[in-house]
Design a protein around this motif. Structure first.
Motif, mmCIF file in Angstrom:
data_model
loop_
_atom_site.group_PDB
_atom_site.id
_atom_site.type_symbol
_atom_site.label_atom_id
_atom_site.label_comp_id
_atom_site.label_asym_id
_atom_site.label_seq_id
_atom_site.Cartn_x
_atom_site.Cartn_y
_atom_site.Cartn_z
ATOM 1 N N SER A 171 11.984 -2.910 -38.441
ATOM 2 C CA SER A 171 12.711 -3.987 -38.215
ATOM 3 C C SER A 171 14.157 -3.817 -38.743
ATOM 4 O O SER A 171 14.491 -3.419 -40.086
ATOM 5 C CB SER A 171 12.376 -5.386 -38.682
ATOM 6 O OG SER A 171 13.032 -6.379 -38.370
ATOM 7 N N ALA A 172 15.304 -3.916 -37.840
ATOM 8 C CA ALA A 172 16.520 -3.957 -38.375
ATOM 9 C C ALA A 172 17.350 -5.292 -37.943
ATOM 10 O O ALA A 172 17.212 -5.521 -37.018
ATOM 11 C CB ALA A 172 17.381 -2.635 -37.905
ATOM 12 N N LYS A 173 18.170 -5.771 -39.043
ATOM 13 C CA LYS A 173 18.871 -6.929 -38.682
ATOM 14 C C LYS A 173 20.198 -6.787 -39.018
ATOM 15 O O LYS A 173 20.429 -6.275 -40.372
ATOM 16 C CB LYS A 173 18.265 -8.024 -39.337
ATOM 17 C CG LYS A 173 18.823 -9.586 -39.007
ATOM 18 C CD LYS A 173 18.329 -10.339 -39.978
ATOM 19 C CE LYS A 173 17.078 -10.850 -39.265
ATOM 20 N NZ LYS A 173 16.278 -12.386 -39.671
ATOM 21 N N LEU A 186 17.067 -4.150 -43.605
ATOM 22 C CA LEU A 186 16.165 -3.061 -43.162
ATOM 23 C C LEU A 186 14.726 -3.199 -43.740
ATOM 24 O O LEU A 186 14.625 -3.396 -44.792
ATOM 25 C CB LEU A 186 16.732 -1.778 -43.298
ATOM 26 C CG LEU A 186 15.845 -0.578 -42.838
ATOM 27 C CD1 LEU A 186 16.018 -0.560 -41.293
ATOM 28 C CD2 LEU A 186 16.661 0.768 -43.238
ATOM 29 N N SER A 187 13.737 -3.236 -42.693
ATOM 30 C CA SER A 187 12.464 -3.258 -43.187
ATOM 31 C C SER A 187 11.677 -2.280 -42.540
ATOM 32 O O SER A 187 11.759 -1.997 -41.517
ATOM 33 C CB SER A 187 11.883 -4.567 -42.913
ATOM 34 O OG SER A 187 10.567 -4.955 -43.297
ATOM 35 N N TYR A 188 10.648 -1.605 -43.471
ATOM 36 C CA TYR A 188 9.802 -0.670 -42.878
ATOM 37 C C TYR A 188 8.510 -0.703 -43.550
ATOM 38 O O TYR A 188 8.473 -0.813 -44.608
ATOM 39 C CB TYR A 188 10.490 0.940 -43.213
ATOM 40 C CG TYR A 188 9.654 1.908 -42.504
ATOM 41 C CD1 TYR A 188 9.602 2.120 -41.285
ATOM 42 C CD2 TYR A 188 8.857 2.645 -43.369
ATOM 43 C CE1 TYR A 188 8.669 3.189 -40.737
ATOM 44 C CE2 TYR A 188 8.140 3.690 -42.874
ATOM 45 C CZ TYR A 188 7.863 4.014 -41.675
ATOM 46 O OH TYR A 188 7.083 5.027 -41.249
ATOM 47 N N LEU A 623 11.624 -6.265 -24.701
ATOM 48 C CA LEU A 623 12.089 -4.809 -23.858
ATOM 49 C C LEU A 623 11.026 -4.119 -23.883
ATOM 50 O O LEU A 623 9.762 -4.450 -24.163
ATOM 51 C CB LEU A 623 13.334 -4.315 -24.462
ATOM 52 C CG LEU A 623 14.545 -5.341 -24.627
ATOM 53 C CD1 LEU A 623 15.589 -4.512 -25.291
ATOM 54 C CD2 LEU A 623 15.047 -6.010 -23.189
ATOM 55 N N LYS A 624 11.086 -2.718 -23.443
ATOM 56 C CA LYS A 624 9.907 -1.664 -23.201
ATOM 57 C C LYS A 624 9.257 -1.525 -24.504
ATOM 58 O O LYS A 624 7.989 -1.741 -24.723
ATOM 59 C CB LYS A 624 10.585 -0.427 -22.711
ATOM 60 C CG LYS A 624 9.252 0.512 -22.269
ATOM 61 C CD LYS A 624 9.895 1.803 -21.795
ATOM 62 C CE LYS A 624 8.896 2.690 -21.398
ATOM 63 N NZ LYS A 624 9.280 3.945 -20.635
ATOM 64 N N ASN A 625 9.811 -1.117 -25.410
ATOM 65 C CA ASN A 625 9.117 -0.865 -26.616
ATOM 66 C C ASN A 625 9.639 -1.687 -28.172
ATOM 67 O O ASN A 625 9.507 -1.501 -29.245
ATOM 68 C CB ASN A 625 9.081 0.462 -27.164
ATOM 69 C CG ASN A 625 8.155 1.354 -26.075
ATOM 70 O OD1 ASN A 625 7.187 0.992 -25.881
ATOM 71 N ND2 ASN A 625 8.879 2.478 -25.680
ATOM 72 N N VAL A 626 10.799 -2.536 -27.617
ATOM 73 C CA VAL A 626 11.496 -3.036 -28.512
ATOM 74 C C VAL A 626 11.630 -4.423 -28.404
ATOM 75 O O VAL A 626 11.708 -5.116 -27.376
ATOM 76 C CB VAL A 626 13.083 -2.423 -28.760
ATOM 77 C CG1 VAL A 626 13.702 -3.347 -29.684
ATOM 78 C CG2 VAL A 626 12.903 -1.024 -29.076
ATOM 79 N N PHE A 661 16.310 -6.137 -34.135
ATOM 80 C CA PHE A 661 15.542 -5.218 -33.515
ATOM 81 C C PHE A 661 14.389 -5.121 -34.310
ATOM 82 O O PHE A 661 14.055 -4.598 -35.305
ATOM 83 C CB PHE A 661 16.359 -3.990 -33.373
ATOM 84 C CG PHE A 661 17.518 -4.048 -32.629
ATOM 85 C CD1 PHE A 661 17.727 -3.848 -31.146
ATOM 86 C CD2 PHE A 661 18.439 -4.313 -33.207
ATOM 87 C CE1 PHE A 661 18.633 -3.842 -30.470
ATOM 88 C CE2 PHE A 661 20.008 -4.410 -32.425
ATOM 89 C CZ PHE A 661 19.945 -4.041 -31.179
ATOM 90 N N ASN A 662 12.969 -5.331 -33.574
ATOM 91 C CA ASN A 662 11.712 -4.966 -33.981
ATOM 92 C C ASN A 662 11.011 -4.133 -33.203
ATOM 93 O O ASN A 662 11.050 -4.017 -31.896
ATOM 94 C CB ASN A 662 10.958 -6.286 -33.981
ATOM 95 C CG ASN A 662 11.411 -7.224 -35.145
ATOM 96 O OD1 ASN A 662 11.896 -7.021 -36.194
ATOM 97 N ND2 ASN A 662 11.567 -8.587 -34.703
#
Length: 663
Positions: A171-173, A186-188, A623-626, A661-662
Motif C-alpha cells: 500500500s502506498a499513500k 508506505l506499507s508492506y 482496477l485490474k490488480n490495483v 494505491f493498494n
C-alpha cells in the motif's frame, strides 16, 4: 416443535433413500466454502461506557488524524496547543490526561516524566480500530497497568490478511494539504510461511505551519501568520506475527520508532513576534506479546517491553547567561507482565495478572535527582456473564518505590483499588440494558511533579479518585427504515482528592496537594444506518456531553465552585455520511462551549465557544490488480478562528488531498 419437525424430516429422508434402488443413488463431493464476515462489535452490552471507531468508519468519515477520531467520542477533552505539530493529550471526564492510559496493541504506552502521552505521534494509516473505555473495562484479561487508569484509549493496528493466492500486500499513500503539509506513507506485508508473516509501515511528514490568524488588540484587528510552528517527523513500525505450532500459542513482536523536530510557536502576545523555542523527541520501543491456550479452561499471556525516550528543549534568548537554555531528558523503562485466564464455565471467568516496571530518568540539570522507580501492580478480576446479566469485579494492588541520586525521595506508596461493574437486561424481548459501575483510582505523582528543578515537591501525596457511572443502552432495528440504531446515555459522578496542582509561592511555583474537585456529568451517544435505496446508504452519529466540574477545595477561595480550567459545560459533535456508487460524502460538526483558562471564572480568563465543520469526499476504484482511493477534504469549512488553549490560535479553513494505491 421446530426441532421435532427437523428430526422427522431427516429420518424420513434417510428411510426414503434406503428404499431407493442402488443404481439411483448419486454421491457428489461439494467443494468447501468459507464464509467470512466481520461482525459488529456491540458497545451497548458493556457494563461500562465503550466508544469505538473501526477502520471502515474512519475511512467513511474521511478522518486522517488520531486526535480527530478521539474528538468524536463523548466526555473527552483533547488539549491541542495549535498548529500542525501541536502536542495533543487526552483527558476523560475532566480527570486530566494523567488518568488516561493509551494502549497500543494491548500494551500501554508510558511516560514516567510527564505522565501524559502525546497522541500526535501515532497515525491512523495502519489502524484497524480506535476505542475509548471509561471506568472498569469488561475485558478482564488485560495487563495490570490498564486496571490502574480511569479510562483507556486503545489503538489496534491492522494485521495483514492474505488471499489464498497471494503472499504479499503493498500500500502506498500520498497526502498533501495547506500550510506545506506533505505526508507520504508506505506499507508492506509479507507472508513467509503457514504461521508467520511480517509487516513494515513507514511514513514521513513535514509542514511549515505558517497559517494566518487574526490578532485582536481592543478595537484593532490585524492579520498575522503563525511563526516557528514547523514540524518534521518520521515513523517506522515493524511487526512479526507468528504461530508456534499446535499447542504452542501465538506471538507478536512490534518494533516502533518515532522522531520529530518541531518549533514551539508559543502563545500569541501583542507586539512580540519572537519565537525561538525548539523541541526534539525520539521515542522507540520493542514489545512482545505471547498468548497460549493451555487447556480449555486456562489461557496464559505474557508481555515484555523496553522503551527509550529522549527529549531536547532549546530556547535561544539573551535572558540566559549562555545565550540559550537547553534541557535534555532521557527515559528508559523495562516492563513485563504475566497473566492467566481461568474459564471454568461459559458464564464464569477469572484472571490474575502481575506487572513489574523499572523506570529511570536522566537529565542535564545541576544536582538533578536522577530518579529510579520500581512499580509492582497485581490485578485479580472475575466476571459472571449470562444472557441478560453481567457482573465484573477487580482488585488492584499497587506498590511503588523511588530511589534518587540527589535530594530527598518520597516514602514508598501502597494502595488497594477496587472496581465493580454491572449490566442487566430487564426484558428478554427488548434490547434495553441498564448498567452501573464504580472504580477507585490511585495516581502516583510523576517524575516532573516530584523532582523537576525547584518546582518538584517530594512531599506530594498521590491523587485519589472515585468514579461512579449509571446509564442505559439500546440497539436494534426499526422496521425497514432504520437498519441499525444504537443509543446510550450515562450519568456520572467523579471526586478527586489531593489533586496535584502547580501553585505560586513567594518566589516560585511549586507542585502542591491543594485541590479537591467534584465532577458531575452526562454523556449521550446515538448512531444509525438508514438505507435510502438499494445503492445509497446514510449513516448518522452524534454525541453530547454536559459537565459540571468545579473546585471545592476551599469555601473561602475566590474560585470556590468555579468550573475547573479548560472544561466546557457543553460539548457535542455530529456527522452524516452518504455511501453512493459514485462518491462517498461526509459532513462533520464539532461544537465546544466556553471554557476558562484559569481557576477563576472571570471574563478575562474566558475562552470563547466555537464550532468547526469539515466536509470530505472519497471514491474507490477497483482496477485490474490495483485498488485506487481518492479523497478530498475541507477542514474548518466556515473559516472559524478559535483557541483550544488560550492564546494558541488554531488554523482556519484548510484543505487536504490523498491518493492511495493498494496492490
Amino acid at each position: 416443535m421446530y426441532l421435532v419437525a427437523t428430526c422427522f424430516t431427516a429420518v424420513t429422508g434417510i428411510s426414503a433413500r434406503q428404499n431407493m434402488p442402488a443404481d439411483t443413488i448419486r454421491s457428489r463431493q461439494l467443494p468447501d466454502v468459507e464464509v467470512v464476515a466481520q461482525s459488529r462489535l456491540s458497545v451497548t452490552r458493556r457494563a461500562t461506557p465503550l466508544q469505538l471507531l473501526d477502520s471502515k468508519s474512519i475511512s467513511r468519515l474521511g478522518i486522517q488524524d488520531l486526535s480527530e477520531a478521539v474528538r468524536r467520542f463523548s466526555g473527552v477533552t483533547v488539549k491541542d496547543y495549535g498548529g500542525i505539530g501541536g502536542l495533543k493529550t487526552v483527558s476523560i471526564r475532566s480527570l486530566g490526561a494523567h488518568h488516561t492510559a493509551v494502549s497500543y496493541d494491548g500494551v500501554s504506552v508510558s511516560d514516567a516524566q510527564s505522565g501524559q502521552v502525546d497522541i500526535s505521534r501515532f497515525t491512523l494509516d495502519n489502524v484497524e480500530m480506535v476505542s475509548l473505555a471509561t471506568g472498569q473495562n469488561d475485558d478482564i484479561f488485560q495487563t495490570a497497568r490498564i486496571f490502574a487508569s480511569a479510562g483507556v484509549l486503545d489503538i489496534k493496528t491492522r494485521k495483514p490478511r492474505f488471499a489464498d493466492d497471494k503472499t504479499y500486500l503493498l500500500s502506498a499513500k500520498m497526502k498533501g494539504g495547506s500550510f506545506g503539509w506533505l505526508n507520504p506513507v508506505l506499507s508492506y506485508s509479507q507472508k513467509t510461511g503457514d504461521r508467520l508473516s511480517v509487516s513494515v509501515d513507514a511514513d514521513y511528514m513535514r509542514a511549515d505551519g505558517r497559517y494566518p490568524y487574526t490578532l485582536v488588540n481592543g478595537t484593532i484587528k490585524t492579520r498575522e501568520k503563525r511563526i516557528n510552528s514547523d514540524i518534521e517527523t518520521f515513523r517506522l513500525e515493524s511487526n512479526l506475527y507468528g504461530g508456534l505450532g499446535p499447542g504452542g500459542g501465538k506471538i507478536e513482536t512490534k518494533l516502533y520508532t518515532f522522531h520529530s523536530e518541531r518549533g514551539l510557536p508559543g502563545s500569541v502576545r501583542l507586539y512580540n513576534k519572537t519565537a525561538t523555542e525548539r523541541l526534539r523527541n525520539d521515542h522507540s520501543f520493542v514489545q512482545t506479546r505471547y498468548e497460549n491456550r493451555l487447556t480449555e479452561k486456562f489461557t496464559l499471556r505474557a508481555v515484555a517491553k523496553y522503551t527509550y525516550a529522549y527529549s531536547r528543549y532549546k530556547d535561544v534568548d539573551d535572558k540566559y547567561a549562555a545565550g540559550f537554555q537547553e534541557d535534555r531528558n532521557t527515559q528508559h523503562e523495562y516492563y513485563g507482565s504475566a497473566g492467566v485466564l481461568y474459564v471454568p464455565s461459559d458464564a464464569l471467568s477469572a484472571s490474575l495478572t502481575t506487572d513489574y516496571a523499572h523506570t529511570q530518568l536522566n537529565n542535564n540539570f545541576v544536582n538533578a535527582a536522577q530518579p529510579r522507580r520500581n512499580t509492582s501492580l497485581t490485578a485479580l478480576a472475575a466476571q459472571y456473564r449470562h444472557r441478560r446479566i453481567s457482573v465484573t469485579g477487580s482488585l488492584l494492588a499497587t506498590y511503588i518505590s523511588d530511589k534518587v541520586e540527589n535530594g530527598d525521595r518520597p516514602a514508598d506508596r501502597k494502595h488497594l483499588s477496587p472496581a465493580v461493574a454491572f449490566s442487566w437486561q430487564p426484558f428478554h424481548w427488548n434490547a434495553l440494558r441498564l448498567r452501573a459501575s464504580y472504580k477507585d483510582i490511585f495516581r502516583v505523582p510523576t517524575f516532573t511533579d516530584l523532582y523537576y528543578l525547584r518546582m518538584g515537591n517530594t512531599g506530594l501525596k498521590p491523587e485519589k479518585t472515585k468514579q461512579y457511572n449509571a446509564g442505559l443502552t439500546w440497539s436494534g432495528e426499526i422496521g425497514e427504515i432504520v437498519r441499525y440504531l444504537s443509543v446510550s446515555a450515562d450519568a456520572y459522578y467523579n471526586r478527586v482528592e489531593d489533586k496535584i496542582v502547580a501553585f505560586p509561592t513567594l518566589y516560585i511555583w511549586r507542585m502542591m496537594n491543594m485541590g479537591e474537585v467534584e465532577i458531575k456529568g452526562a454523556d449521550v451517544n446515538v448512531s444509525a444506518e438508514i438505507p435510502l435505496s438499494g445503492k445509497i446508504n446514510m449513516m448518522l452519529s452524534g454525541s453530547y456531553t454536559w459537565q459540571y466540574a468545579v473546585d471545592i477545595t476551599d469555601p473561602d477561595a475566590k474560585n470556590y465552585r468555579h468550573q475547573i480550567p479548560y472544561t466546557p459545560r457543553h460539548t457535542g459533535n455530529g456527522s452524516v455520511a452518504f455511501e453512493t456508487p459514485w462518491v462517498n460524502v461526509s459532513y462533520l460538526l464539532t461544537a465546544v462551549g466556553e471554557r476558562y483558562a484559569l481557576p477563576q471564572n472571570t471574563k478575562a480568563n474566558r475562552v470563547d465557544a466555537y464550532a468547526e465543520q469539515s466536509l470530505s469526499f472519497n471514491r474507490t476504484f477497483d482496477l485490474k490488480n490495483v485498488t485506487l482511493r481518492l479523497q478530498a477534504e475541507i477542514i474548518n469549512l466556515a473559516d472559524t478562528q478559535y483557541d483550544v488553549i488560550q492564546y494558541y490560535p488554531m488554523p482556519g479553513r484548510s484543505w487536504r488531498l490523498s491518493v492511495t494505491f493498494n496492490l
